[in-house]
Design a protein around this motif. Structure first.
Motif, PDB file in Angstrom:
ATOM      1  N   ALA A  98      21.651  -2.545 -20.225  1.00 61.45           N
ATOM      2  CA  ALA A  98      21.116  -1.182 -20.189  1.00 61.45           C
ATOM      3  C   ALA A  98      20.332  -0.886 -18.921  1.00 61.45           C
ATOM      4  CB  ALA A  98      20.235  -0.946 -21.407  1.00 61.45           C
ATOM      5  N   GLY A  99      20.289  -1.840 -17.984  1.00 63.87           N
ATOM      6  CA  GLY A  99      19.663  -1.576 -16.696  1.00 63.87           C
ATOM      7  C   GLY A  99      18.173  -1.800 -16.639  1.00 63.87           C
ATOM      8  N   ALA A 100      17.604  -2.533 -17.598  1.00 64.21           N
ATOM      9  CA  ALA A 100      16.161  -2.784 -17.590  1.00 64.21           C
ATOM     10  C   ALA A 100      15.742  -3.608 -16.385  1.00 64.21           C
ATOM     11  CB  ALA A 100      15.750  -3.500 -18.876  1.00 64.21           C
ATOM     12  N   PHE A 101      16.608  -4.519 -15.973  1.00 62.14           N
ATOM     13  CA  PHE A 101      16.317  -5.392 -14.835  1.00 62.14           C
ATOM     14  C   PHE A 101      17.631  -5.915 -14.284  1.00 62.14           C
ATOM     15  CE2 PHE A 101      14.879  -7.378 -18.908  1.00 62.14           C
ATOM     16  CZ  PHE A 101      16.071  -8.002 -19.245  1.00 62.14           C
ATOM     17  N   ASP A 102      17.594  -6.453 -13.073  1.00 60.70           N
ATOM     18  CA  ASP A 102      18.805  -7.039 -12.522  1.00 60.70           C
ATOM     19  C   ASP A 102      19.021  -8.429 -13.128  1.00 60.70           C
ATOM     20  OD1 ASP A 102      17.163  -8.879 -11.107  1.00 60.70           O
ATOM     21  OD2 ASP A 102      17.124  -7.591  -9.337  1.00 60.70           O
ATOM     22  N   PHE A 103      20.136  -9.033 -12.834  1.00 61.98           N
ATOM     23  CA  PHE A 103      20.531 -10.300 -13.435  1.00 61.98           C
ATOM     24  C   PHE A 103      19.484 -11.386 -13.197  1.00 61.98           C
ATOM     25  CE2 PHE A 103      22.610 -14.449 -12.848  1.00 61.98           C
ATOM     26  CZ  PHE A 103      23.195 -14.634 -14.098  1.00 61.98           C
ATOM     27  N   ALA A 104      19.021 -11.537 -11.951  1.00 62.42           N
ATOM     28  CA  ALA A 104      18.088 -12.611 -11.627  1.00 62.42           C
ATOM     29  C   ALA A 104      16.720 -12.382 -12.272  1.00 62.42           C
ATOM     30  CB  ALA A 104      17.944 -12.733 -10.109  1.00 62.42           C
ATOM     31  N   THR A 105      16.262 -11.144 -12.305  1.00 65.39           N
ATOM     32  CA  THR A 105      14.970 -10.850 -12.931  1.00 65.39           C
ATOM     33  C   THR A 105      15.009 -11.162 -14.419  1.00 65.39           C
ATOM     34  OG1 THR A 105      14.468  -9.123 -11.305  1.00 65.39           O
ATOM     35  CG2 THR A 105      13.279  -9.035 -13.399  1.00 65.39           C
ATOM     36  N   GLY A 106      16.075 -10.754 -15.070  1.00 68.19           N
ATOM     37  CA  GLY A 106      16.221 -11.072 -16.490  1.00 68.19           C
ATOM     38  C   GLY A 106      16.219 -12.570 -16.739  1.00 68.19           C
ATOM     39  N   LEU A 107      16.872 -13.313 -15.860  1.00 68.23           N
ATOM     40  CA  LEU A 107      16.915 -14.761 -16.011  1.00 68.23           C
ATOM     41  C   LEU A 107      15.525 -15.371 -15.822  1.00 68.23           C
ATOM     42  CD1 LEU A 107      18.554 -17.300 -16.502  1.00 68.23           C
ATOM     43  CD2 LEU A 107      19.142 -17.338 -14.064  1.00 68.23           C
ATOM     44  N   ARG A 108      14.764 -14.850 -14.883  1.00 67.59           N
ATOM     45  CA  ARG A 108      13.389 -15.354 -14.706  1.00 67.59           C
ATOM     46  C   ARG A 108      12.566 -15.133 -15.973  1.00 67.59           C
ATOM     47  NH1 ARG A 108      14.253 -12.866  -9.563  1.00 67.59           N
ATOM     48  NH2 ARG A 108      14.464 -14.456  -7.916  1.00 67.59           N
ATOM     49  N   LEU A 109      12.694 -13.960 -16.574  1.00 69.43           N
ATOM     50  CA  LEU A 109      11.965 -13.679 -17.817  1.00 69.43           C
ATOM     51  C   LEU A 109      12.399 -14.617 -18.930  1.00 69.43           C
ATOM     52  CD1 LEU A 109      11.962  -9.770 -17.779  1.00 69.43           C
ATOM     53  CD2 LEU A 109       9.985 -11.270 -17.504  1.00 69.43           C
ATOM     54  N   VAL A 110      13.700 -14.791 -19.058  1.00 68.19           N
ATOM     55  CA  VAL A 110      14.217 -15.654 -20.127  1.00 68.19           C
ATOM     56  C   VAL A 110      13.811 -17.105 -19.908  1.00 68.19           C
ATOM     57  CG1 VAL A 110      16.359 -16.616 -21.067  1.00 68.19           C
ATOM     58  CG2 VAL A 110      16.136 -14.148 -20.760  1.00 68.19           C
ATOM     59  N   ALA A 111      13.856 -17.558 -18.664  1.00 66.08           N
ATOM     60  CA  ALA A 111      13.457 -18.937 -18.377  1.00 66.08           C
ATOM     61  C   ALA A 111      11.991 -19.157 -18.748  1.00 66.08           C
ATOM     62  CB  ALA A 111      13.705 -19.261 -16.907  1.00 66.08           C
ATOM     63  N   LYS A 112      11.141 -18.197 -18.438  1.00 67.29           N
ATOM     64  CA  LYS A 112       9.727 -18.316 -18.796  1.00 67.29           C
ATOM     65  C   LYS A 112       9.565 -18.278 -20.309  1.00 67.29           C
ATOM     66  CE  LYS A 112       5.323 -18.547 -17.806  1.00 67.29           C
ATOM     67  NZ  LYS A 112       4.744 -19.739 -17.138  1.00 67.29           N
ATOM     68  N   ARG A 113      10.269 -17.395 -20.970  1.00 66.45           N
ATOM     69  CA  ARG A 113      10.223 -17.306 -22.434  1.00 66.45           C
ATOM     70  C   ARG A 113      10.624 -18.641 -23.050  1.00 66.45           C
ATOM     71  NH1 ARG A 113      13.882 -15.750 -26.720  1.00 66.45           N
ATOM     72  NH2 ARG A 113      12.983 -14.247 -28.197  1.00 66.45           N
ATOM     73  N   GLY A 114      11.723 -19.211 -22.581  1.00 70.19           N
ATOM     74  CA  GLY A 114      12.188 -20.483 -23.116  1.00 70.19           C
ATOM     75  C   GLY A 114      11.203 -21.611 -22.870  1.00 70.19           C
ATOM     76  N   GLU A 115      10.601 -21.602 -21.675  1.00 68.91           N
ATOM     77  CA  GLU A 115       9.623 -22.639 -21.351  1.00 68.91           C
ATOM     78  C   GLU A 115       8.411 -22.549 -22.282  1.00 68.91           C
ATOM     79  OE1 GLU A 115       6.193 -23.438 -18.023  1.00 68.91           O
ATOM     80  OE2 GLU A 115       7.895 -22.172 -17.480  1.00 68.91           O
ATOM     81  N   LEU A 116       7.888 -21.340 -22.465  1.00 68.56           N
ATOM     82  CA  LEU A 116       6.714 -21.164 -23.326  1.00 68.56           C
ATOM     83  C   LEU A 116       7.031 -21.517 -24.775  1.00 68.56           C
ATOM     84  CD1 LEU A 116       5.307 -17.787 -21.919  1.00 68.56           C
ATOM     85  CD2 LEU A 116       4.357 -20.075 -21.589  1.00 68.56           C
ATOM     86  N   MET A 117       8.177 -21.085 -25.254  1.00 67.48           N
ATOM     87  CA  MET A 117       8.528 -21.346 -26.647  1.00 67.48           C
ATOM     88  C   MET A 117       8.787 -22.835 -26.884  1.00 67.48           C
ATOM     89  SD  MET A 117      10.829 -17.925 -27.430  1.00 67.48           S
ATOM     90  CE  MET A 117      10.809 -17.932 -29.213  1.00 67.48           C
ATOM     91  N   SER A 118       9.256 -23.519 -25.853  1.00 62.80           N
ATOM     92  CA  SER A 118       9.507 -24.956 -26.011  1.00 62.80           C
ATOM     93  C   SER A 118       8.207 -25.737 -26.107  1.00 62.80           C
ATOM     94  CB  SER A 118      10.346 -25.480 -24.839  1.00 62.80           C
ATOM     95  OG  SER A 118       9.589 -25.493 -23.638  1.00 62.80           O
ATOM     96  N   ARG A 119       7.105 -25.137 -25.616  1.00 66.45           N
ATOM     97  CA  ARG A 119       5.816 -25.808 -25.661  1.00 66.45           C
ATOM     98  C   ARG A 119       4.993 -25.410 -26.880  1.00 66.45           C
ATOM     99  NH1 ARG A 119       2.626 -24.158 -21.878  1.00 66.45           N
ATOM    100  NH2 ARG A 119       3.804 -22.925 -20.390  1.00 66.45           N
ATOM    101  N   ALA A 120       5.559 -24.597 -27.758  1.00 68.88           N
ATOM    102  CA  ALA A 120       4.834 -24.154 -28.945  1.00 68.88           C
ATOM    103  C   ALA A 120       4.587 -25.331 -29.880  1.00 68.88           C
ATOM    104  CB  ALA A 120       5.640 -23.079 -29.670  1.00 68.88           C
ATOM    105  N   PRO A 121       3.555 -25.234 -30.732  1.00 73.09           N
ATOM    106  CA  PRO A 121       3.281 -26.310 -31.692  1.00 73.09           C
ATOM    107  C   PRO A 121       4.481 -26.579 -32.593  1.00 73.09           C
ATOM    108  CG  PRO A 121       1.472 -24.741 -31.625  1.00 73.09           C
ATOM    109  CD  PRO A 121       2.584 -24.134 -30.823  1.00 73.09           C
ATOM    110  N   LYS A 122       4.537 -27.790 -33.112  1.00 73.30           N
ATOM    111  CA  LYS A 122       5.648 -28.188 -33.968  1.00 73.30           C
ATOM    112  C   LYS A 122       5.772 -27.246 -35.154  1.00 73.30           C
ATOM    113  CE  LYS A 122       7.563 -32.180 -36.442  1.00 73.30           C
ATOM    114  NZ  LYS A 122       7.319 -33.575 -36.868  1.00 73.30           N
ATOM    115  N   GLY A 123       6.975 -26.779 -35.388  1.00 75.42           N
ATOM    116  CA  GLY A 123       7.226 -25.873 -36.502  1.00 75.42           C
ATOM    117  C   GLY A 123       8.589 -26.139 -37.097  1.00 75.42           C
ATOM    118  N   ALA A 124       9.006 -25.272 -37.991  1.00 76.01           N
ATOM    119  CA  ALA A 124      10.289 -25.451 -38.658  1.00 76.01           C
ATOM    120  C   ALA A 124      10.790 -24.103 -39.153  1.00 76.01           C
ATOM    121  CB  ALA A 124      10.159 -26.431 -39.824  1.00 76.01           C
ATOM    122  N   MET A 125      12.082 -24.053 -39.456  1.00 77.54           N
ATOM    123  CA  MET A 125      12.703 -22.840 -39.979  1.00 77.54           C
ATOM    124  C   MET A 125      13.714 -23.233 -41.056  1.00 77.54           C
ATOM    125  SD  MET A 125      13.267 -20.751 -36.376  1.00 77.54           S
ATOM    126  CE  MET A 125      13.544 -19.140 -37.136  1.00 77.54           C
TER     127      MET A 125
END
Length: 625
Positions: A98-125
């Motif tokens: 939808a044009g919110a950001f270019d490809f590389a910017t979106g990837l930077r956001l996702v990479a940061k999101r993944g990094e932060l979520m990977s460091r979250a306390p132990k949980g389960a689903m």
């Protein structure tokens, strides 16, 4: 009608995904490698280090494959989709489309999101299949687990629970659902995605997100967080809230179906969403066809200003003579209270003002539910009318327990006549059908409740207000014994002037009759954002109104979670405390200062006219008047 494109999220990844795509977009692949610092093609196609299933690698890999698939599809077809949506991580791919950001910017956001979520306390689903959301939520509410949430509502009979590891793996949780006829399937994840356990991640990601400029959207993007389209501008909050908020996929797809869409194309690896869509097309959720109202983004205001949030309190904040000084001196407040008094006479046959202003009971507990319930509603409503007459209007409203009825009225969803009539009749049911009970405010960490089950036993956790204050609810004799035990341990407690155990199972005898009363209430779409302490988020269409009006007095108050999830930008909001006692201002002072600011309209110490004058002066200062 053109297709709707939907993008899958974590769980759809597999070795070999993206085959045939990478050679078509060599420049974008080179950008991805530069952003990530490793070969995304090697990761997706061969996964030599066996890390593709790890969150910090999964999320950027899926973003790349989904986005390249989208570009390949649109290039091949030569047309854009009618709308887009993504499941969890997939929403970033929808926003890229939808044009919110270019490809590389979106990837930077996702990479940061993944990094932060990977460091979250132990949980389960765990997946709960063969029960609808209402039944899943009802069972969860009745269990002693505070850190488990419904993370995904994927279809009518498929929900995902998420929370702390020990609670998710407690045999009582599985047993409660299997005994109700559900399949309970633990998922192979290491964190509690889309739950309150992600609050710290959300806050850190929001700070990271603040450094990015998000463009105006060119396609409708249906948000996980609201199950309605994103605003075209000023939507950064949606991305932050998505981290700890539920993925409302069932409602999102049902909303699109209600718009007339039937052709859904999954853009990415696997067919999980294709299967879900087939289920939803057969049994969509009835939803409003008009988009939910969105607050005006700050970027389009005539001039920047602090947003005002009007806050309304519930049982426990009342006292005799509340608002008396304003009644004697302010004609707008007096007129509103007189209208409430007349409406109460018509419904209950007694004078509300006579009970509130009874001089003979000054200093004694105001605990008669037949008048205190309606009196609290009337005070909140009349204070709102008084401020509006002075040109002070809220940007949003927030309710705490009974205060959610006042918030709904202030937002235009309920008329004051319907709201007052409903709380008056509710009080009568409580008086006639429910056993005596009470509520106890505890000035200590909520961890005390969770760690001392031997002490609290069957006492319910009614509310968490901040990290050093929670409220419990139960039978009067049990509360008296508990208070004595806590006093002996040096824990400060305060018995609230309440004769009923709100937010506990002791209210359940009135549920059928109260739900019958709600059918006579006319509800319209709120004109303002309504923040619910019971939902710990913004009120949408996740609950039917009849269930919502019941849940706000039956389910726990999650004020602490609401403040953490909805009000993360320091200085952006100013909270106008329209409770009778100024309790919210105290919560903010002791639990959330200096990031969150607020002031009361009145309190129990007198000189209401002076307090209101100080509040008006502060609001004028904020407005630059």
């Amino acid at each position: 009608m053109r297709s709707v494109y939907v993008f899958p999220g974590q769980g759809s990844q597999h070795k070999g995904m993206g085959a045939g795509l990478f050679e078509k977009f060599p420049e974008l692949v080179a950008q991805a490698d530069d952003v990530l610092g490793y070969s995304v093609e090697e990761l997706c196609l061969r996964d030599p280090d066996r890390v593709l299933s790890q969150t910090r690698y999964t999320q950027p890999a899926l973003y790349v494959v989904n986005s390249l698939t989208y570009l390949d599809r649109t290039t091949e077809r030569g047309e854009l989709p009618a709308a887009v949506a993504g499941h969890s991580l997939g929403e970033y791919c929808a926003l890229f489309a939808a044009g919110a950001f270019d490809f590389a910017t979106g990837l930077r956001l996702v990479a940061k999101r993944g990094e932060l979520m990977s460091r979250a306390p132990k949980g389960a689903m765990a997946a709960v299949v063969n029960l609808d959301e209402e039944r899943v939520r009802e069972i969860l509410t009745g269990l002693p687990f505070r850190n488990v949430d419904i993370a995904n509502i994927n279809a009518r009979t498929q929900c995902i629970l998420s929370g702390e590891y020990d609670e998710l793996h407690d045999p009582r949780l599985r047993a409660a659902y299997t005994e109700a006829g559900a399949r309970f399937v633990p998922l192979n994840v290491s964190a509690a995605f889309h739950s309150r356990c992600m609050t710290d991640v959300q806050q850190e990601f929001a700070l990271h997100l603040a450094g990015f400029d998000l463009a105006e959207l060119t396609l409708p993007v249906v948000a996980n967080y609201t199950a309605r389209p994103y605003p075209t501008k000023g939507y950064a909050d949606h991305l932050a809230h998505q981290i700890s908020g539920s993925v409302r996929w069932y409602e999102s797809m049902s909303w699109l179906i209600a718009q007339g869409h039937r052709d859904f194309q999954e853009i990415g690896p696997g067919n999980v969403l294709t299967k879900l869509t087939a289920q939803i097309l057969k049994d969509p959720l009835p939803v409003e066809t008009a988009p939910a109202p969105q607050p005006a983004p700050a970027a389009v205001r005539a001039r920047p200003r602090t947003e005002l949030v009007f806050m309304y309190g519930g049982q426990g904040t009342q006292y005799h003579q509340m608002g008396r000084g304003l009644y004697d001196t302010d004609p707008v407040f007096r007129d509103a209270m007189d209208r409430c008094d007349a409406a109460h006479r018509a419904t209950a046959g007694t004078s509300l003002l006579a009970a509130v202003h009874d001089d003979t009971r000054r200093g004694r507990p105001f605990d008669d539910i037949l008048t205190s319930h309606a009196a609290l509603y009337s005070i909140g409503y009349s204070l709102t009318e008084m401020l509006r007459a002075a040109g002070i209007h809220p940007d949003a409203v927030l309710g705490h327990s009974l205060g959610e009825y006042v918030a709904a009225t202030a937002a235009g969803a309920l008329s004051f006549e319907d709201g007052l009539r409903l709380v008056t009749r509710q009080a009568r049911l409580l008086q006639e059908r429910c056993p005596d009970g009470g509520m106890l405010s505890v000035l200590d960490s909520p961890d005390l409740y969770r760690s001392r089950r031997d002490l609290f036993g069957d006492i319910a956790l009614a509310a968490v207000n901040y990290d050093r204050n929670f409220v419990v609810s139960g039978a009067g004799t049990r509360l008296a014994a508990l208070q004595q035990a806590l006093d002996a341990e040096g824990v400060i407690t305060v018995r609230l002037p309440v004769r009923h155990a709100f937010h506990s199972a002791l209210l359940d005898p009135i549920r059928p009759d109260f739900l019958a009363l709600t059918r006579d209430v006319t509800v319209t779409t709120p004109r303002l954002p309504v923040h619910s302490s019971m939902l710990a988020g913004r009120l949408g269409t996740r609950h039917g109104w009849d269930e919502y009006l019941w849940d706000v007095i039956r389910r726990p108050v999650r004020f602490d979670e609401l403040m953490a999830s909805e009000f993360t930008a320091p200085g952006r909001h100013f909270f106008v405390d329209l409770s009778a006692s100024g309790s919210f201002a105290n919560f903010l002072k002791h639990g959330y200062a200096p990031a969150l600011r607020g002031a009361p309209a009145i309190n129990q110490f007198g000189n209401n006219s002076g307090t209101v004058r100080a509040l008006r002066d502060e609001l004028r200062r904020l407005a630059g008047v």
